[in-house]
Scaffold this motif. Sequence first.
Motif, PDB file in Angstrom:
ATOM      1  N   ALA A  43       0.744  -1.203  -0.049  1.00 48.14           N
ATOM      2  CA  ALA A  43      -0.184  -0.001   0.004  1.00 48.14           C
ATOM      3  C   ALA A  43       0.775   1.310   0.005  1.00 48.14           C
ATOM      4  O   ALA A  43       0.521   2.200  -0.560  1.00 48.14           O
ATOM      5  CB  ALA A  43      -0.977  -0.091   1.244  1.00 48.14           C
ATOM      6  N   LEU A  44       2.025   1.247   0.764  1.00 52.52           N
ATOM      7  CA  LEU A  44       2.873   2.525   0.734  1.00 52.52           C
ATOM      8  C   LEU A  44       3.625   2.787  -0.605  1.00 52.52           C
ATOM      9  O   LEU A  44       4.157   1.647  -1.015  1.00 52.52           O
ATOM     10  CB  LEU A  44       3.734   2.379   1.969  1.00 52.52           C
ATOM     11  CG  LEU A  44       3.023   2.550   3.301  1.00 52.52           C
ATOM     12  CD1 LEU A  44       4.096   2.105   4.449  1.00 52.52           C
ATOM     13  CD2 LEU A  44       2.507   3.734   3.690  1.00 52.52           C
ATOM     14  N   PRO A  45       3.799   3.705  -0.662  1.00 51.83           N
ATOM     15  CA  PRO A  45       4.637   4.337  -1.875  1.00 51.83           C
ATOM     16  C   PRO A  45       6.129   4.297  -1.402  1.00 51.83           C
ATOM     17  O   PRO A  45       6.355   4.341  -0.132  1.00 51.83           O
ATOM     18  CB  PRO A  45       4.149   5.669  -2.195  1.00 51.83           C
ATOM     19  CG  PRO A  45       3.535   6.124  -1.176  1.00 51.83           C
ATOM     20  CD  PRO A  45       2.893   5.006  -0.450  1.00 51.83           C
ATOM     21  N   SER A  46       6.936   3.900  -2.275  1.00 52.78           N
ATOM     22  CA  SER A  46       8.478   3.692  -1.994  1.00 52.78           C
ATOM     23  C   SER A  46       8.959   4.836  -1.265  1.00 52.78           C
ATOM     24  O   SER A  46       9.938   4.632  -0.341  1.00 52.78           O
ATOM     25  CB  SER A  46       9.233   3.485  -3.313  1.00 52.78           C
ATOM     26  OG  SER A  46       8.708   2.467  -3.869  1.00 52.78           O
ATOM     27  N   TYR A  47       8.824   6.149  -1.340  1.00 52.41           N
ATOM     28  CA  TYR A  47       9.460   7.353  -1.206  1.00 52.41           C
ATOM     29  C   TYR A  47       8.586   7.914   0.382  1.00 52.41           C
ATOM     30  O   TYR A  47       8.889   8.891   0.705  1.00 52.41           O
ATOM     31  CB  TYR A  47       9.183   8.410  -1.901  1.00 52.41           C
ATOM     32  CG  TYR A  47      10.073   7.827  -3.297  1.00 52.41           C
ATOM     33  CD1 TYR A  47      11.487   7.495  -3.344  1.00 52.41           C
ATOM     34  CD2 TYR A  47       9.510   7.607  -4.428  1.00 52.41           C
ATOM     35  CE1 TYR A  47      11.950   6.731  -4.135  1.00 52.41           C
ATOM     36  CE2 TYR A  47       9.953   7.061  -5.343  1.00 52.41           C
ATOM     37  CZ  TYR A  47      11.298   6.698  -5.614  1.00 52.41           C
ATOM     38  OH  TYR A  47      11.744   6.103  -6.665  1.00 52.41           O
ATOM     39  N   HIS A  48       7.586   7.119   0.933  1.00 54.04           N
ATOM     40  CA  HIS A  48       6.972   7.477   2.262  1.00 54.04           C
ATOM     41  C   HIS A  48       8.030   6.946   3.250  1.00 54.04           C
ATOM     42  O   HIS A  48       8.207   5.744   3.384  1.00 54.04           O
ATOM     43  CB  HIS A  48       5.784   6.863   2.204  1.00 54.04           C
ATOM     44  CG  HIS A  48       4.903   7.728   3.101  1.00 54.04           C
ATOM     45  ND1 HIS A  48       4.732   7.409   4.416  1.00 54.04           N
ATOM     46  CD2 HIS A  48       3.906   8.531   3.081  1.00 54.04           C
ATOM     47  CE1 HIS A  48       4.055   8.189   5.201  1.00 54.04           C
ATOM     48  NE2 HIS A  48       3.192   9.066   4.171  1.00 54.04           N
ATOM     49  N   GLU A  49       8.027   7.934   4.046  1.00 56.05           N
ATOM     50  CA  GLU A  49       9.048   7.843   5.386  1.00 56.05           C
ATOM     51  C   GLU A  49       8.313   6.378   6.102  1.00 56.05           C
ATOM     52  O   GLU A  49       9.266   5.848   7.014  1.00 56.05           O
ATOM     53  CB  GLU A  49       9.300   8.920   6.236  1.00 56.05           C
ATOM     54  CG  GLU A  49       8.141   9.426   6.681  1.00 56.05           C
ATOM     55  CD  GLU A  49       8.739  10.807   7.339  1.00 56.05           C
ATOM     56  OE1 GLU A  49       8.129  11.241   8.161  1.00 56.05           O
ATOM     57  OE2 GLU A  49       9.528  11.692   6.653  1.00 56.05           O
ATOM     58  N   THR A  50       7.047   6.206   6.193  1.00 53.21           N
ATOM     59  CA  THR A  50       6.363   5.230   7.023  1.00 53.21           C
ATOM     60  C   THR A  50       7.069   3.920   6.606  1.00 53.21           C
ATOM     61  O   THR A  50       6.853   3.036   7.355  1.00 53.21           O
ATOM     62  CB  THR A  50       4.835   5.362   6.874  1.00 53.21           C
ATOM     63  OG1 THR A  50       4.502   6.683   7.170  1.00 53.21           O
ATOM     64  CG2 THR A  50       4.020   4.230   7.624  1.00 53.21           C
ATOM     65  N   ILE A  51       7.773   3.832   5.318  1.00 52.45           N
ATOM     66  CA  ILE A  51       8.216   2.579   5.007  1.00 52.45           C
ATOM     67  C   ILE A  51       9.095   2.123   5.978  1.00 52.45           C
ATOM     68  O   ILE A  51       9.511   1.037   6.125  1.00 52.45           O
ATOM     69  CB  ILE A  51       8.569   2.594   3.510  1.00 52.45           C
ATOM     70  CG1 ILE A  51       8.879   1.118   2.642  1.00 52.45           C
ATOM     71  CG2 ILE A  51       9.959   3.292   3.337  1.00 52.45           C
ATOM     72  CD1 ILE A  51       7.465   0.836   2.493  1.00 52.45           C
ATOM     73  N   LEU A  52      10.026   2.907   6.701  1.00 55.18           N
ATOM     74  CA  LEU A  52      11.167   2.654   7.494  1.00 55.18           C
ATOM     75  C   LEU A  52      10.474   2.038   8.852  1.00 55.18           C
ATOM     76  O   LEU A  52      10.937   0.830   9.439  1.00 55.18           O
ATOM     77  CB  LEU A  52      11.716   3.911   7.946  1.00 55.18           C
ATOM     78  CG  LEU A  52      12.807   4.435   6.968  1.00 55.18           C
ATOM     79  CD1 LEU A  52      13.262   5.849   7.463  1.00 55.18           C
ATOM     80  CD2 LEU A  52      13.653   3.416   6.415  1.00 55.18           C
TER      81      LEU A  52
END
Length: 173
Positions: free
Chosen positions: A11-20
């Motif tokens: 669901a998350l885009p690659s460049y969203h910091e929540t990916i961390l």
Amino acid sequence: FKNYINILANALPSYHETILDVADAANKIQEFPEVLINKLIDYCEYTDDAEEQYKIISYLVRFKNSTDRPQDALHYLQTLAGAFEDELVLSYLFAITYEKLNMITYVEKFYNLALEQMAPELELVTDFVNFYLKQGEVKKAFEVAEKYKNSIYDTAQLKNLRNQMRKTLSRDF
């Protein structure tokens, strides 16, 4: 929990910091779906934050090494190292990967480079000592353990190893 990681990674885009945050959770359970790995690689190339980059590379390398895919870990290191101003900060990760690949001639070199860089990995000296012990080099292992006595690397595990080696070496002489 694995399903949530997969759902969030998709669901998350690659460049969203929540990916961390997703990577932190994945690291805790050692479950990195391919979609998350690809997005972390994209994020690593996107961000200018060296700590975030190191965290991502560290997670990926440790995960691939733990799943007996050290060739993938080496690929990530070689591919993503260019994101760093000073690639030597990755020396510890190279050392543990070369050790997994049984590329012995590189292992000692990269552990020493990591120590010169004062890598922030608390297990660095313990891993280096264990490498020497696996090679049957008890004296070298003991010298490294002694050199870093009372340093940030002097963990309980290292102290135990040092005591065991002291007993072994005293028996041998």
